[in-house]
Design an enzyme around this catalytic site. Sequence first.
Site, PDB file in Angstrom:
ATOM      1  N   GLU A  60       0.802  -1.231   0.000  1.00  0.00           N
ATOM      2  CA  GLU A  60       0.000   0.000   0.000  1.00  0.00           C
ATOM      3  C   GLU A  60       0.837   1.286   0.000  1.00  0.00           C
ATOM      4  OE1 GLU A  60      -3.911  -1.392   2.462  1.00  0.00           O
ATOM      5  OE2 GLU A  60      -2.146  -0.938   3.646  1.00  0.00           O
TER       6      GLU A  60
HETATM    7  C1  NGO Z   1      -3.940  -4.562   5.011  1.00  0.00           C
HETATM    8  C2  NGO Z   1      -2.959  -3.442   5.251  1.00  0.00           C
HETATM    9  C3  NGO Z   1      -2.672  -3.240   6.738  1.00  0.00           C
HETATM   10  C4  NGO Z   1      -3.954  -3.227   7.546  1.00  0.00           C
HETATM   11  C5  NGO Z   1      -4.720  -4.519   7.286  1.00  0.00           C
HETATM   12  C6  NGO Z   1      -6.014  -4.557   8.059  1.00  0.00           C
HETATM   13  C7  NGO Z   1      -1.886  -5.261   4.444  1.00  0.00           C
HETATM   14  C8  NGO Z   1      -0.844  -6.148   3.944  1.00  0.00           C
HETATM   15  N1  NGO Z   1      -1.782  -3.954   4.563  1.00  0.00           N
HETATM   16  O1  NGO Z   1      -3.067  -5.697   4.883  1.00  0.00           O
HETATM   17  O2  NGO Z   1      -1.952  -2.052   6.912  1.00  0.00           O
HETATM   18  O3  NGO Z   1      -3.654  -3.134   8.911  1.00  0.00           O
HETATM   19  O4  NGO Z   1      -4.986  -4.695   5.920  1.00  0.00           O
HETATM   20  O5  NGO Z   1      -6.760  -5.712   7.851  1.00  0.00           O
END
Ligand code: NGO
Length: 522
Positions: free
Chosen positions: A337
């Site tokens: 992300e």
């Molecule tokens: C995503 C995000 C995290 C969040 C999570 C919550 C990934 C790999 N990046 O998973 O920052 O905490 O969802 O479910």
Amino acid sequence: MIFKRRENTVAAFVMIFMTVVQMSCTKTPTDLSKEPIIPKPVSVTATGDRFRLKKGAGIYVKGESAELMQVGQYLADILNPATGFAIEVKSTDGEPRSGSIYLTTPGTDSKIGNEGYELTITEDIVKLTANSPEGIFRGIQTIRQLLPADIEKSSKTEKSWEIATGTITDYPAYSYRGSMLDVARHFFGVDDVKRYIDFLACYKMNALHLHLTDDQGWRIEIKSWPNLTEHGGSTQVGGGKGGFYTQEQYKDIVNYAADRYITIIPEIDMPGHTNAALSSYPELNPDGKATELYTGIDVGFSTLSTKKEITYKFIDDVMRELSELTPGPYLHLGGDESHVTKKEDYIPFVARVQDIVAAHGKRVIGWDDIAISTLKANAVAQYWSKAENANLAVSQNAKIIMSPAARTYVDMKYDSTTTLGLHWAGYVEVDAAYNWDPATLVPGIGKDNILGIEAPLWSETLTNMNEIEYMVFPRLPGIAEIGWTPASMRNWDEYKVRLGKQGERFSAMDINYYESDLVPWI
Ligand code: NGO
């Protein structure tokens, strides 16, 4: 008359005796193949009798191996509080006397590998054989589950400590079976992490991934960049005081895990999810200005400067210190992300960080997002969201850790009434978490491409151990079974019955678990 009275007394005694025998028969196990072990063992043959662990029993270890003696002591420490037997661990040259538990390596069966074991239980003896102490450790978890649930109690309990007789041959389907704990959004202290490690050990898991850094907090002391923890570790989601592990505390966690044959995988998330670092050192920011600390739960707004050399000096220092503290083979660079990092900057950044990790002698893991970069030959991509990325990783010969959010994210709510957790990936009831096969979930990715499976626990909404337990139990045992037991031997209808029988074990361990309506709890 006297004779008649004596006859009545004898008859009464016989009746009482028979009743006691019958009662104990109905209460104690005789059919090993019906024992509700999780993960389900690969092969079980029952012989219809029972072994009874009695006062005076010993744990005998073949030879003088200090490591095996230590594993034996781990078993004694499980058995002694509830039985009150003060069982001791002793070394022996040959088969010990009747009534004992015998731990012996090496075995003769190469098919069981390093983690497998063979367990032979007769009326006389419990014999556990493996190719390594690690296999003995996994087998001990089976012995533990074969004893009455009260064995998990921390104080003396009157009970007949019996085990059904027969043989078990058992070994894992996947070599990597783990969970992730997010200690960045909310910080959890060393004792909580140790309890979490104990949960993993119970279900024969072998990896704990620690998500050590994120926008809300930096949780590992880095001596060459002290402000990361002094400032960056000083808060958490909701504005609490946060916290961090000193290097000594981190080593304590690593050692505690190693004693349970569990590898710690530290993650330093980058180039996004870095606000805590960006707030601690202005020079890491693209505009050279430190950001404010952040206590919300948004994602995707932060990025390290990918253009400045100081960023790579920073990463090299962090990875060097971390690799020196971490005996396991992996360092996780995150990579998820990074929405405010330009793609043309992200791609060379991930390539360069992989080189840094390799220079410190470690194998790199990253979330599936890293697959858009050029991956190193032995890189591992953790599939959580985009099947396309996972396929891209496989096309570059990377191995995959399966963590599909809609199945393995144990921070997802069970249903719409669950007060804790998130639900961006949907509701994940206990059956959804169990009822799938990693080797067929994503077209193009088969068993050979998969290193294993991991259940991430993100902690935006979780503030203490009680809440952690509620989200993890009972989904974690199911994920552990997916990693261990061949897919052909698993089905939900049979599993849910075994899971229901684990309820009393969870209670004996004081675990706060979610009593799903889908499971027939005992
Ligand atoms: C995503 C995000 C995290 C969040 C999570 C919550 C990934 C790999 N990046 O998973 O920052 O905490 O969802 O479910």
